[in-house]
Motif scaffolding. Structure first.
Motif, PDB file in Angstrom:
ATOM      1  N   HIS A 177       0.824  -1.212   0.000  1.00  0.00           N
ATOM      2  CA  HIS A 177       0.000   0.000   0.000  1.00  0.00           C
ATOM      3  C   HIS A 177       0.857   1.262   0.000  1.00  0.00           C
ATOM      4  CE1 HIS A 177      -3.175  -2.771   1.927  1.00  0.00           C
ATOM      5  NE2 HIS A 177      -3.287  -2.779   0.625  1.00  0.00           N
ATOM      6  N   GLY A 178       2.035   1.184  -0.620  1.00  0.00           N
ATOM      7  CA  GLY A 178       2.892   2.360  -0.715  1.00  0.00           C
ATOM      8  C   GLY A 178       3.211   2.920   0.660  1.00  0.00           C
ATOM      9  N   GLU A 179       3.054   4.227   0.820  1.00  0.00           N
ATOM     10  CA  GLU A 179       3.368   4.897   2.081  1.00  0.00           C
ATOM     11  C   GLU A 179       2.287   4.712   3.136  1.00  0.00           C
ATOM     12  OE1 GLU A 179       4.151   8.983   1.123  1.00  0.00           O
ATOM     13  OE2 GLU A 179       5.997   8.492   0.058  1.00  0.00           O
ATOM     14  N   GLN A 180       1.181   4.083   2.788  1.00  0.00           N
ATOM     15  CA  GLN A 180       0.076   3.930   3.740  1.00  0.00           C
ATOM     16  C   GLN A 180       0.314   2.764   4.696  1.00  0.00           C
ATOM     17  OE1 GLN A 180      -3.310   3.591   1.079  1.00  0.00           O
ATOM     18  NE2 GLN A 180      -3.773   5.756   1.361  1.00  0.00           N
ATOM     19  N   GLU A 181       0.089   3.024   5.972  1.00  0.00           N
ATOM     20  CA  GLU A 181       0.055   1.953   6.971  1.00  0.00           C
ATOM     21  C   GLU A 181      -1.363   1.397   6.960  1.00  0.00           C
ATOM     22  OE1 GLU A 181       1.328   4.439  10.224  1.00  0.00           O
ATOM     23  OE2 GLU A 181       3.295   3.475  10.176  1.00  0.00           O
ATOM     24  N   THR A 182      -1.498   0.120   7.286  1.00  0.00           N
ATOM     25  CA  THR A 182      -2.780  -0.557   7.129  1.00  0.00           C
ATOM     26  C   THR A 182      -3.136  -1.358   8.367  1.00  0.00           C
ATOM     27  OG1 THR A 182      -2.351  -0.755   4.759  1.00  0.00           O
ATOM     28  CG2 THR A 182      -4.038  -2.200   5.672  1.00  0.00           C
ATOM     29  N   ILE A 183      -4.400  -1.292   8.755  1.00  0.00           N
ATOM     30  CA  ILE A 183      -4.939  -2.167   9.793  1.00  0.00           C
ATOM     31  C   ILE A 183      -5.986  -3.044   9.119  1.00  0.00           C
ATOM     32  CG2 ILE A 183      -6.309  -2.312  11.906  1.00  0.00           C
ATOM     33  CD1 ILE A 183      -4.957   0.307  12.776  1.00  0.00           C
ATOM     34  N   ILE A 184      -5.865  -4.345   9.348  1.00  0.00           N
ATOM     35  CA  ILE A 184      -6.807  -5.311   8.788  1.00  0.00           C
ATOM     36  C   ILE A 184      -7.609  -5.904   9.945  1.00  0.00           C
ATOM     37  CG2 ILE A 184      -7.034  -7.510   7.564  1.00  0.00           C
ATOM     38  CD1 ILE A 184      -4.371  -6.820   6.155  1.00  0.00           C
ATOM     39  N   TYR A 185      -8.927  -5.913   9.800  1.00  0.00           N
ATOM     40  CA  TYR A 185      -9.810  -6.509  10.803  1.00  0.00           C
ATOM     41  C   TYR A 185     -10.571  -7.652  10.147  1.00  0.00           C
ATOM     42  CZ  TYR A 185     -13.699  -7.144  14.032  1.00  0.00           C
ATOM     43  OH  TYR A 185     -14.626  -7.686  14.879  1.00  0.00           O
TER      44      TYR A 185
ATOM     45  N   PRO B  63     -12.298 -14.434  12.957  1.00  0.00           N
ATOM     46  CA  PRO B  63     -13.198 -13.356  13.360  1.00  0.00           C
ATOM     47  C   PRO B  63     -12.699 -12.622  14.608  1.00  0.00           C
ATOM     48  CG  PRO B  63     -14.442 -15.317  12.817  1.00  0.00           C
ATOM     49  CD  PRO B  63     -12.994 -15.714  12.810  1.00  0.00           C
ATOM     50  N   GLY B  64     -12.659 -11.293  14.509  1.00  0.00           N
ATOM     51  CA  GLY B  64     -12.240 -10.454  15.627  1.00  0.00           C
ATOM     52  C   GLY B  64     -10.751 -10.158  15.675  1.00  0.00           C
ATOM     53  N   ASP B  65      -9.953 -10.795  14.827  1.00  0.00           N
ATOM     54  CA  ASP B  65      -8.502 -10.564  14.833  1.00  0.00           C
ATOM     55  C   ASP B  65      -8.152  -9.297  14.062  1.00  0.00           C
ATOM     56  OD1 ASP B  65      -8.171 -12.923  16.218  1.00  0.00           O
ATOM     57  OD2 ASP B  65      -7.518 -14.074  14.470  1.00  0.00           O
ATOM     58  N   PHE B  66      -7.096  -8.624  14.541  1.00  0.00           N
ATOM     59  CA  PHE B  66      -6.553  -7.439  13.883  1.00  0.00           C
ATOM     60  C   PHE B  66      -5.139  -7.744  13.429  1.00  0.00           C
ATOM     61  CE2 PHE B  66      -9.757  -5.478  16.539  1.00  0.00           C
ATOM     62  CZ  PHE B  66     -10.172  -4.359  15.824  1.00  0.00           C
ATOM     63  N   ALA B  67      -4.709  -7.090  12.361  1.00  0.00           N
ATOM     64  CA  ALA B  67      -3.320  -7.180  11.904  1.00  0.00           C
ATOM     65  C   ALA B  67      -2.885  -5.786  11.465  1.00  0.00           C
ATOM     66  CB  ALA B  67      -3.188  -8.158  10.740  1.00  0.00           C
ATOM     67  N   PHE B  68      -1.633  -5.451  11.741  1.00  0.00           N
ATOM     68  CA  PHE B  68      -1.053  -4.185  11.296  1.00  0.00           C
ATOM     69  C   PHE B  68      -0.039  -4.487  10.211  1.00  0.00           C
ATOM     70  CE2 PHE B  68       2.541  -1.203  11.596  1.00  0.00           C
ATOM     71  CZ  PHE B  68       1.886  -0.042  11.231  1.00  0.00           C
ATOM     72  N   VAL B  69      -0.159  -3.812   9.080  1.00  0.00           N
ATOM     73  CA  VAL B  69       0.777  -3.982   7.970  1.00  0.00           C
ATOM     74  C   VAL B  69       1.489  -2.641   7.771  1.00  0.00           C
ATOM     75  CG1 VAL B  69       1.046  -4.564   5.536  1.00  0.00           C
ATOM     76  CG2 VAL B  69      -0.746  -5.686   6.894  1.00  0.00           C
ATOM     77  N   PRO B  70       2.806  -2.588   8.033  1.00  0.00           N
ATOM     78  CA  PRO B  70       3.545  -1.328   7.859  1.00  0.00           C
ATOM     79  C   PRO B  70       3.567  -0.882   6.392  1.00  0.00           C
ATOM     80  CG  PRO B  70       4.819  -2.912   9.141  1.00  0.00           C
ATOM     81  CD  PRO B  70       3.651  -3.658   8.574  1.00  0.00           C
TER      82      PRO B  70
END
Length: 167
Positions: A83-91, A117-124
């Motif tokens: 996602h280029g310069e964007q940080e991302t949170i996935i739910y 279900p209910g898990d989060f992930a952070f993608v730098p």
């Protein structure tokens, strides 16, 4: 003058109120696509139809964040992307699947992070990743990124160049 800037940013929303924006699910996700079974030469069957559905939910409402919905059908995967310069949170909303992230060091295999279900992930920012669904049910995700509009760079593979659309 610069010292007034933080104060103005705090007061301005109270002076110029904005309205709430709602995006309805019916406007994001299409009706279930038609699928059909095709018999293969070896006697098995394969299913045709849409494998990954990605729709923007809240975009261009603010400069600081945007949201999309991603549905990965059973036995399917997204392209490898960043996602280029964007940080991302996935739910993870429903279903189960894997978030694969770029291989580290000499490893050839991507790191696998199981999500349910209910898990989060952070993608730098700039991190290559892929969503995979090896289950028998749809895998529904909400994707939140910093920036007013989503950036999605599809790659030809891990560490590969940007994939160009077919014409």
């Amino acid at each position: 003058m610069a010292s007034f800037l933080p104060l103005i940013q705090d007061i301005l929303p109270m002076i110029l109120p904005t309205s709430v924006a709602v995006t309805k699910a019916a406007d994001i996700l299409p009706p279930e696509p038609e699928t059909r079974a095709i018999e293969s030469e070896n006697g098995g069957t394969t299913t045709t139809g849409v494998k990954v559905i990605s729709r923007h939910a809240v975009v261009n409402m603010t400069d600081s964040m945007c949201t999309s919905v991603l549905v990965v059908k059973p036995g399917s995967s997204t392209s490898v992307r960043h996602h280029g310069e964007q940080e991302t949170i996935i739910y993870a909303v429903s279903g189960k699947g894997s978030l694969l992230s770029q291989p580290r060091g000499d490893k050839e295999e991507p790191e696998r992070h199981e999500l349910g279900p209910g898990d989060f992930a952070f993608v730098p920012a700039w991190t290559e990743h892929q969503i995979s669904n090896d289950s028998t049910v749809d895998f529904h995700l909400v994707i939140v990124r910093n920036g007013g509009s989503p950036v999605e760079v599809h790659l030809t593979g891990w560490g590969g160049p940007e994939a160009r659309p077919k014409r």
